[in-house]
Design a protein around this motif. Structure first.
Motif, mmCIF file in Angstrom:
data_model
loop_
_atom_site.group_PDB
_atom_site.id
_atom_site.type_symbol
_atom_site.label_atom_id
_atom_site.label_comp_id
_atom_site.label_asym_id
_atom_site.label_seq_id
_atom_site.Cartn_x
_atom_site.Cartn_y
_atom_site.Cartn_z
ATOM 1 N N ALA A 139 0.825 -1.205 0.000
ATOM 2 C CA ALA A 139 0.000 0.000 0.000
ATOM 3 C C ALA A 139 0.860 1.257 0.000
ATOM 4 N N GLN A 140 1.966 1.233 0.738
ATOM 5 C CA GLN A 140 2.877 2.380 0.740
ATOM 6 C C GLN A 140 3.403 2.644 -0.669
ATOM 7 N N TYR A 141 3.717 1.579 -1.387
ATOM 8 C CA TYR A 141 4.197 1.722 -2.760
ATOM 9 C C TYR A 141 3.126 2.338 -3.655
ATOM 10 N N VAL A 142 1.885 1.870 -3.519
ATOM 11 C CA VAL A 142 0.794 2.402 -4.347
ATOM 12 C C VAL A 142 0.561 3.879 -4.044
ATOM 13 N N VAL A 143 0.559 4.234 -2.752
ATOM 14 C CA VAL A 143 0.369 5.639 -2.381
ATOM 15 C C VAL A 143 1.491 6.483 -2.997
ATOM 16 N N GLY A 144 2.718 5.989 -2.918
ATOM 17 C CA GLY A 144 3.838 6.704 -3.540
ATOM 18 C C GLY A 144 3.632 6.893 -5.030
ATOM 19 N N ALA A 145 3.185 5.840 -5.686
ATOM 20 C CA ALA A 145 2.970 5.922 -7.137
ATOM 21 C C ALA A 145 1.842 6.885 -7.481
ATOM 22 N N MET A 146 0.802 6.913 -6.659
ATOM 23 C CA MET A 146 -0.314 7.832 -6.926
ATOM 24 C C MET A 146 0.127 9.277 -6.741
ATOM 25 N N TYR A 147 0.947 9.535 -5.730
ATOM 26 C CA TYR A 147 1.480 10.893 -5.572
ATOM 27 C C TYR A 147 2.437 11.236 -6.714
ATOM 28 N N TYR A 148 3.207 10.267 -7.153
ATOM 29 C CA TYR A 148 4.167 10.536 -8.225
ATOM 30 C C TYR A 148 3.455 10.929 -9.518
ATOM 31 N N THR A 149 2.368 10.211 -9.826
ATOM 32 C CA THR A 149 1.651 10.467 -11.083
ATOM 33 C C THR A 149 0.576 11.542 -10.943
ATOM 34 N N GLY A 150 0.257 11.927 -9.689
ATOM 35 C CA GLY A 150 -0.826 12.885 -9.494
ATOM 36 C C GLY A 150 -2.177 12.247 -9.726
ATOM 37 N N ASN A 151 -2.294 10.963 -9.404
ATOM 38 C CA ASN A 151 -3.521 10.216 -9.622
ATOM 39 C C ASN A 151 -4.380 10.291 -8.363
ATOM 40 N N ALA A 152 -5.480 11.050 -8.427
ATOM 41 C CA ALA A 152 -6.436 11.239 -7.324
ATOM 42 C C ALA A 152 -5.940 12.207 -6.263
ATOM 43 N N VAL A 153 -4.711 12.661 -6.401
ATOM 44 C CA VAL A 153 -4.158 13.645 -5.471
ATOM 45 C C VAL A 153 -3.354 14.646 -6.289
ATOM 46 N N PRO A 154 -3.144 15.855 -5.767
ATOM 47 C CA PRO A 154 -2.235 16.763 -6.469
ATOM 48 C C PRO A 154 -0.863 16.096 -6.555
ATOM 49 N N GLN A 155 -0.242 16.191 -7.711
ATOM 50 C CA GLN A 155 1.079 15.574 -7.885
ATOM 51 C C GLN A 155 2.045 16.153 -6.859
ATOM 52 N N ASP A 156 2.717 15.261 -6.139
ATOM 53 C CA ASP A 156 3.649 15.689 -5.100
ATOM 54 C C ASP A 156 4.770 14.661 -5.044
ATOM 55 N N GLN A 157 5.848 14.965 -5.739
ATOM 56 C CA GLN A 157 6.917 13.982 -5.853
ATOM 57 C C GLN A 157 7.660 13.775 -4.536
ATOM 58 N N LYS A 158 7.685 14.787 -3.679
ATOM 59 C CA LYS A 158 8.343 14.599 -2.375
ATOM 60 C C LYS A 158 7.559 13.608 -1.522
ATOM 61 N N HIS A 159 6.234 13.704 -1.573
ATOM 62 C CA HIS A 159 5.398 12.714 -0.875
ATOM 63 C C HIS A 159 5.641 11.331 -1.472
ATOM 64 N N ALA A 160 5.782 11.274 -2.798
ATOM 65 C CA ALA A 160 6.040 9.990 -3.466
ATOM 66 C C ALA A 160 7.323 9.363 -2.929
ATOM 67 N N VAL A 161 8.364 10.171 -2.830
ATOM 68 C CA VAL A 161 9.651 9.677 -2.325
ATOM 69 C C VAL A 161 9.490 9.140 -0.905
ATOM 70 N N THR A 162 8.767 9.870 -0.068
ATOM 71 C CA THR A 162 8.560 9.445 1.323
ATOM 72 C C THR A 162 7.932 8.064 1.383
ATOM 73 N N TRP A 163 6.881 7.858 0.587
ATOM 74 C CA TRP A 163 6.175 6.575 0.628
ATOM 75 C C TRP A 163 6.976 5.471 -0.050
ATOM 76 N N PHE A 164 7.639 5.781 -1.152
ATOM 77 C CA PHE A 164 8.509 4.770 -1.778
ATOM 78 C C PHE A 164 9.591 4.326 -0.785
ATOM 79 N N ARG A 165 10.162 5.292 -0.062
ATOM 80 C CA ARG A 165 11.231 4.959 0.887
ATOM 81 C C ARG A 165 10.697 4.061 2.014
ATOM 82 N N LYS A 166 9.509 4.375 2.533
ATOM 83 C CA LYS A 166 8.930 3.541 3.594
ATOM 84 C C LYS A 166 8.775 2.098 3.118
ATOM 85 N N ALA A 167 8.263 1.930 1.892
ATOM 86 C CA ALA A 167 8.077 0.572 1.359
ATOM 87 C C ALA A 167 9.423 -0.091 1.072
#
Length: 202
Positions: free
Chosen positions: A88-116
């Motif tokens: 789930a952490q990976y999916v959340v990261g990917a959704m933030y990275y692509t801006g899918n359902a959330v404003p695109q936020d690559q820093k948030h993406a990095v945070t979630w990718f790192r957790k996973a």
């Protein structure tokens, strides 16, 4: 962007992630009986079961048994992610990275990718490696860290990481490769990943 979406779809095959506690729902999902899966999974997800939350998020994301709804997909994946579910952490990261359902936020993406990735999630390690390789999302360019991450991901069976590692090795010094291999060798799942190397920083 497409490669991350494809990676999400590959990462979400549930074959190896089904755990005791919701076998009926997971079995129904794997048998493509999505109506039954929703009936079994939704109450568990509402009760706070992270595997059920992840699966319900997937069903919303894919439009299986429920109308496709990316906001609901994010809602349920985020609940599971906050409980430490690496998929789930990976999916959340990917959704933030692509801006899918959330404003695109690559820093948030990095945070979630790192957790996973710190839980040993191969797709997250691969994605984070790409960020270090190409110096995106505020991540410093560092081929040593990229190589290390791809080494870990490759050891976990991620075939894309094998090719990425081979390609970047051609641009690295022997000292950098040795540092990357040593970092991969000594890192333990559940511990923090290094954010910079001694020999690879720009």
């Amino acid at each position: 962007m497409k490669k991350f979406i494809v990676a999400i779809l590959l990462a979400l095959g549930l074959g190896g992630t089904v755990q005791a506690g919701f076998p009926e729902g997971a079995s129904a999902y794997n048998a493509r009986n999505y109506t039954q899966a929703v009936r079994e999974i939704a109450p568990l997800a509402r009760a706070g079961h992270p595997d059920a939350q992840h699966l319900l998020g997937l069903m919303y994301y894919m439009g299986r048994g429920l109308a496709r709804d990316y906001k609901q997909a994010l809602h349920w994946h985020l609940k599971a992610a906050q409980q430490g579910k690496a998929d789930a952490q990976y999916v959340v990261g990917a959704m933030y990275y692509t801006g899918n359902a959330v404003p695109q936020d690559q820093k948030h993406a990095v945070t979630w990718f790192r957790k996973a990735a710190e839980q040993g999630h191969g797709e997250a390690q691969h994605a984070l490696g790409l960020m270090y390789r190409y110096h995106v999302a505020g991540v410093p360019g560092d081929p040593v860290i990229a190589y290390m991450l791809w080494n870990l991901a490759a050891a976990g069976g991620n075939h894309n990481a094998v090719g990425q590692r081979a390609a970047i090795a051609k641009t690295m010094t022997q000292e950098q490769i040795e540092e990357a291999q040593a970092l991969a060798r000594t890192w333990k799942v559940g511990t923090a990943l290094p954010t910079q190397s001694k020999t690879g920083g720009g």
